[in-house]
Design an enzyme around this catalytic site. Structure first.
Site, PDB file in Angstrom:
ATOM      1  N   PHE A  15       0.483  21.941 -59.111  1.00  0.00           N
ATOM      2  CA  PHE A  15       1.918  21.801 -58.868  1.00  0.00           C
ATOM      3  C   PHE A  15       2.374  22.426 -57.558  1.00  0.00           C
ATOM      4  CE2 PHE A  15       1.896  20.665 -63.354  1.00  0.00           C
ATOM      5  CZ  PHE A  15       2.736  19.573 -63.331  1.00  0.00           C
ATOM      6  N   GLU A  16       1.704  23.463 -57.104  1.00  0.00           N
ATOM      7  CA  GLU A  16       2.078  24.063 -55.821  1.00  0.00           C
ATOM      8  C   GLU A  16       1.560  23.229 -54.658  1.00  0.00           C
ATOM      9  OE1 GLU A  16       4.122  26.481 -55.224  1.00  0.00           O
ATOM     10  OE2 GLU A  16       4.331  27.253 -57.261  1.00  0.00           O
ATOM     11  N   GLY A  17       0.380  22.616 -54.832  1.00  0.00           N
ATOM     12  CA  GLY A  17      -0.243  21.949 -53.712  1.00  0.00           C
ATOM     13  C   GLY A  17      -0.670  22.989 -52.688  1.00  0.00           C
TER      14      GLY A  17
END
Length: 144
Positions: A15-17
């Protein structure tokens, strides 16, 4: 002290990448790597992939300590990892004061799980990415 398990780390990374050049996130905060923020992140900062992983591990240690400090009950590895993933995104102070932690510490686990779905806004707007992230964190929290 409990550590974030692989499922939790994978969730955060997904989700953060990973951005190697500093950018402003949806909330307007300067960010780099896997969602790393702080005074060391400046507007023109560029890091290596290795540095991004180092920052992630340092951040995880800090958030794990904060989550552990907010808990008054024993939790599973998946519950702990989901809480770290949430704190990683909303900040440890917000988690510590949250209804989620209050309900969890009161033994109301299902009600605590449902509180993940409350944290879906950035800068006052509901974001589809946050909705998906909270659903994934909640699912991890509820997985035995």
């Amino acid at each position: 002290m409990q550590k974030t398990n692989n499922s939790g780390v994978d969730l955060i990374r997904q989700f953060e990448g990973c951005e190697l050049h500093a950018y402003r996130c949806a909330a307007g905060v300067l960010t780099v790597g896997f969602g790393h923020t702080g005074p060391d992140v400046t507007a023109n900062l560029t890091i290596t992939p290795q540095r991004a992983v180092e920052l992630l591990h340092g951040d995880l240690a800090r958030f794990e300590k904060a989550v552990a400090a907010s808990l008054r009950v024993k939790v599973t590895d998946n519950q702990f990892s989901a809480l770290v993933a949430l704190a990683y995104n909303i900040g440890p102070a917000a988690l510590a004061k949250s209804t989620l932690i209050k309900r969890l510490n009161a033994g109301r686990t299902q009600e605590a799980a449902d509180q993940f779905l409350v944290w879906t806004k950035a800068a006052g707007k509901t974001l589809a990415g946050l909705v998906r992230r909270r659903e994934a964190e909640r699912a991890l929290f509820l997985h035995p």
